[in-house]
Design an enzyme around this catalytic site. Structure first.
Site, PDB file in Angstrom:
ATOM      1  N   LYS A 124      11.257  -0.444  -0.502  1.00  0.00           N
ATOM      2  CA  LYS A 124      11.607   0.602   0.339  1.00  0.00           C
ATOM      3  C   LYS A 124      12.810  -0.230   1.418  1.00  0.00           C
ATOM      4  O   LYS A 124      13.390   0.380   1.676  1.00  0.00           O
ATOM      5  CB  LYS A 124      10.548   1.497   0.689  1.00  0.00           C
ATOM      6  CG  LYS A 124      11.173   2.919   1.996  1.00  0.00           C
ATOM      7  CD  LYS A 124       9.726   3.885   2.822  1.00  0.00           C
ATOM      8  CE  LYS A 124      10.270   3.739   3.768  1.00  0.00           C
ATOM      9  NZ  LYS A 124       9.589   5.360   4.316  1.00  0.00           N
ATOM     10  N   GLY A 146       6.215   4.359   1.454  1.00  0.00           N
ATOM     11  CA  GLY A 146       5.828   4.258   0.437  1.00  0.00           C
ATOM     12  C   GLY A 146       5.234   4.303   0.255  1.00  0.00           C
ATOM     13  O   GLY A 146       4.870   4.502  -1.450  1.00  0.00           O
ATOM     14  N   ARG A 147       3.543   4.859   1.108  1.00  0.00           N
ATOM     15  CA  ARG A 147       2.134   5.312  -0.284  1.00  0.00           C
ATOM     16  C   ARG A 147       2.487   6.512  -0.848  1.00  0.00           C
ATOM     17  O   ARG A 147       1.645   6.767  -0.669  1.00  0.00           O
ATOM     18  CB  ARG A 147       1.273   5.054   0.673  1.00  0.00           C
ATOM     19  CG  ARG A 147       1.324   6.044   2.160  1.00  0.00           C
ATOM     20  CD  ARG A 147      -0.014   5.243   3.049  1.00  0.00           C
ATOM     21  NE  ARG A 147       0.155   5.352   4.678  1.00  0.00           N
ATOM     22  CZ  ARG A 147       0.777   5.070   5.309  1.00  0.00           C
ATOM     23  NH1 ARG A 147       1.802   4.332   5.412  1.00  0.00           N
ATOM     24  NH2 ARG A 147       0.805   5.806   6.417  1.00  0.00           N
TER      25      ARG A 147
HETATM   26  O1  F6P Z   1       3.007  -3.721   4.485  1.00  0.00           O
HETATM   27  C1  F6P Z   1       3.135  -2.616   3.870  1.00  0.00           C
HETATM   28  C2  F6P Z   1       4.534  -2.034   3.076  1.00  0.00           C
HETATM   29  O2  F6P Z   1       5.036  -1.548   4.331  1.00  0.00           O
HETATM   30  C3  F6P Z   1       3.294  -0.829   2.394  1.00  0.00           C
HETATM   31  O3  F6P Z   1       3.470   0.422   3.761  1.00  0.00           O
HETATM   32  C4  F6P Z   1       4.501  -0.566   1.504  1.00  0.00           C
HETATM   33  O4  F6P Z   1       4.096   0.702   0.556  1.00  0.00           O
HETATM   34  C5  F6P Z   1       4.968  -1.740   1.316  1.00  0.00           C
HETATM   35  O5  F6P Z   1       4.401  -2.651   1.995  1.00  0.00           O
HETATM   36  C6  F6P Z   1       6.616  -2.097   0.066  1.00  0.00           C
HETATM   37  O6  F6P Z   1       7.106  -2.310   0.654  1.00  0.00           O
HETATM   38  P1  F6P Z   1       8.392  -1.786   0.873  1.00  0.00           P
HETATM   39  O7  F6P Z   1       7.962  -0.888  -0.646  1.00  0.00           O
HETATM   40  O8  F6P Z   1       9.849  -1.738   2.191  1.00  0.00           O
HETATM   41  O9  F6P Z   1       8.956  -3.467  -0.104  1.00  0.00           O
END
Ligand code: F6P
Length: 556
Positions: A209, A274-275
């Site tokens: 993300k 993200g989740r």
């Molecule tokens: O560190 C936690 C987090 O921010 C989650 O909420 C998220 O799903 C994961 O890291 C990965 O983040 P990204 O998709 O930005 O790499």
């Protein structure tokens, strides 16, 4: 919507629930036997899900008080605010609109002057078209060979959803195309997942993300090097990266900096946590594996559950009632954990997926206005597929001293309908599985009394050890089969259960500041780990001693 969160402990319902919980000793045997209306009353339908809440530790009085609690904390208004795209993620000043990811193309939802449904479907259409090109062999590697392996590089929400669904929907995958998932910064993960792959037929999807996550960017660089070192001599590096790397992110500028052609990047939006993102372009690996039509079925399943949550009356609203039951267990009956037990091997990553969804969302100690909560939040979710768990940890649930509410999930039709016919009996193995599924919730609810144990001829001194107290709460969730649509409904169900709990607790279920400190310290510690003595000296004594152990031991 009210200006601040309601402290739930100030409501009349909370006081009522506290009184009800005092010495609460509902006997499930008697309760179900005495009230023939109870099971039908607590057997609900949501989409394709058939949900039996009757073996929970509650009665009409508790149910009414929980529904009153939902009213008193204005849960309906918060739910409507979420669906309408209001900025209910207060600490990040963002809307929370994962539900818009599954709105049908003919719907519309305008947020900040922008039709988000049009945006969602524009990206979906591009993702579907790209997936079809990979699936058909039209999209090739730089040497012209068709793609056989898709490697998703991502972590947390950019990994757990796609992996879970890829495993769950294994029967829907296209032959000849496999996905692998690299998430961990432990180099073993990339080392193992890249082993045996042919660079000419491998496509990498960098899913992040933020496109700023250390693990993902490090693994993406490792994979880029791996690819460029192994392609046949003479391959143009820029062309190779363009053919073998695509990205999914909200930060398309950073995607370009990494060297990925933004024509091959799929965006999403800061209003998707993200989740909560597996049904955005983060699911690209899954779209390639199962195809656009099945992915569209998955989205339709999500949407069906959204509509149920948004419109079903409180008394038959499954996510609402499951979420409120969890509040009852956590805040009034003292439960600390919640087990999720799928009687479906294909859901073996579902508990891991739910851990991020529920615990990153509701592991909070202040309300969304910054005031401290004076009550427990966020139970520990955990689980394993049945029947494996029966032979591992169920003992504690049956006879231990702790209350562990558990959700049991099963499907009427198996993915692999195998028959054990060695003795000529033709035993349907799925029925053995289901017999266990039914038996466990029965044993947990109704137990076995000392008199019943004695009646089996058990010696008096062994009776206590062989007595089952019962009254261990469970919810049974069944569906016809584990289809893409049913999986979407299941995931959305738990998204909304998580929402309900967070709304009662008055917390921001959509931020995750708690993961930041560790990330920051890891960055600061890197020079010390690499051996800079000055930096090591500035660490606390315990960390100094651990780093010293590492430095003295490495390479031995
Ligand atoms: O560190 C936690 C987090 O921010 C989650 O909420 C998220 O799903 C994961 O890291 C990965 O983040 P990204 O998709 O930005 O790499």
């Amino acid at each position: 919507m009210s200006l601040g969160p309601v402290d739930p402990t100030t409501t009349g319902a909370w006081a009522q629930l506290s009184r009800l919980a005092d010495g609460y000793d509902l006997d499930l045997r008697r309760h179900l036997a005495d009230d023939p209306a109870w099971v039908p009353h607590q057997t609900l339908t949501a989409g394709d899900l058939h949900v039996d809440l009757s073996k929970n530790l509650w009665d009409d009085g508790v149910e009414a008080a929980l529904l009153r609690l939902a009213d008193e904390v204005d849960l309906g208004a918060r739910r409507d605010a979420m669906f309408a795209g209001e900025r209910i993620n207060v600490t990040e000043d963002r809307a929370v609109l994962h539900t818009a990811l599954r709105l049908p193309a003919d719907a519309s939802l305008t947020v900040d002057g922008q039709d988000v449904v049009a945006d969602v479907h524009e990206v979906l259409d591009r993702a579907y078209a790209f997936a079809e090109r990979v699936r058909s062999g039209e999209w090739t590697g730089v040497t012209g060979r068709r793609i056989e392996t898709v490697v998703n590089i991502g972590i947390g929400g950019s990994d757990l959803g796609p992996v879970m669904a890829y495993e769950a929907l294994e029967p829907y995958r296209q032959d000849g195309l496999t996905c692998r998932f690299i998430s961990n910064i432990d180099p073993t993960d990339a080392g193992q997942k890249l082993a045996g792959l042919d660079p000419e037929t491998t496509l990498f999807i960098v899913s992040s993300k933020t496109f700023g996550t250390l693990e993902t960017l490090t693994n993406a660089r490792l994979c880029k090097t791996w690819l460029l070192e192994r392609l046949p001599p003479g391959s143009d590096p820029a062309a190779a990266v363009a053919q073998h790397f695509v990205a999914v992110s909200t930060a398309l500028d950073k995607v370009a900096d990494f060297g990925i052609d933004t024509d091959n990047a799929f965006g999403f939006w800061d209003w998707v946590g993200g989740r909560y993102s597996m049904d955005s372009a983060i699911g690209l690996s899954l779209v390639i594996a199962i195809g656009p039509d099945h992915f569209a079925d998955l989205l339709a399943g999500f949407h069906a559950m959204d509509e149920h949550f948004r419109t079903a009356p409180a008394a038959s609203n499954v996510p609402l009632k499951m979420g409120l039951l969890n509040v009852w267990y956590v805040n009034f009956l003292g439960a600390h954990t919640h087990a999720v037990l799928p009687y479906a091997q294909l859901l073996h990553r579902f508990p891991a997926y739910l851990q991020q969804l529920t615990m990153e969302s509701n592991g909070k100690r202040v309300r969304w206005d910054g005031t401290a909560v004076g009550y427990d939040t966020g139970e520990v979710f955990w689980g394993e597929p049945g029947t494996n768990g029966q032979h591992a940890f169920y003992q504690l649930i049956h006879q231990g001293t702790r209350l562990v509410p558990a959700d049991f999930i099963a499907f009427a039709n198996p993915a692999y309908p195998l028959v054990d016919d060695v003795d000529g009996q033709g035993v349907d193995v799925h029925e053995l599985l289901l017999a266990n599924f039914f038996a466990q919730t029965q044993a947990l609810a109704f137990g076995r009394t000392a008199d019943e144990v004695r009646a089996q001829g058990v010696a008096d001194n062994l009776v206590p050890a062989r007595t089952f107290p019962g009254n261990r709460p469970t919810t049974s969730i069944m569906a016809p089969a584990l289809t893409p649509g049913v999986l979407g409904q299941l995931v959305a169900l738990y998204e909304h259960v998580t929402f309900v709990e967070g709304a009662v607790w008055g917390i921001d279920s959509f931020d995750q500041w708690g993961v930041e400190l560790g990330k920051e310290l890891a960055q600061q510690l890197r020079p010390a780990v690499a051996g800079d003595a000055d930096v090591t000296a500035h660490q606390d004594p315990s960390t100094q001693s651990l780093i010293r152990y590492y430095q003295e031991t490495r390479g031995r």
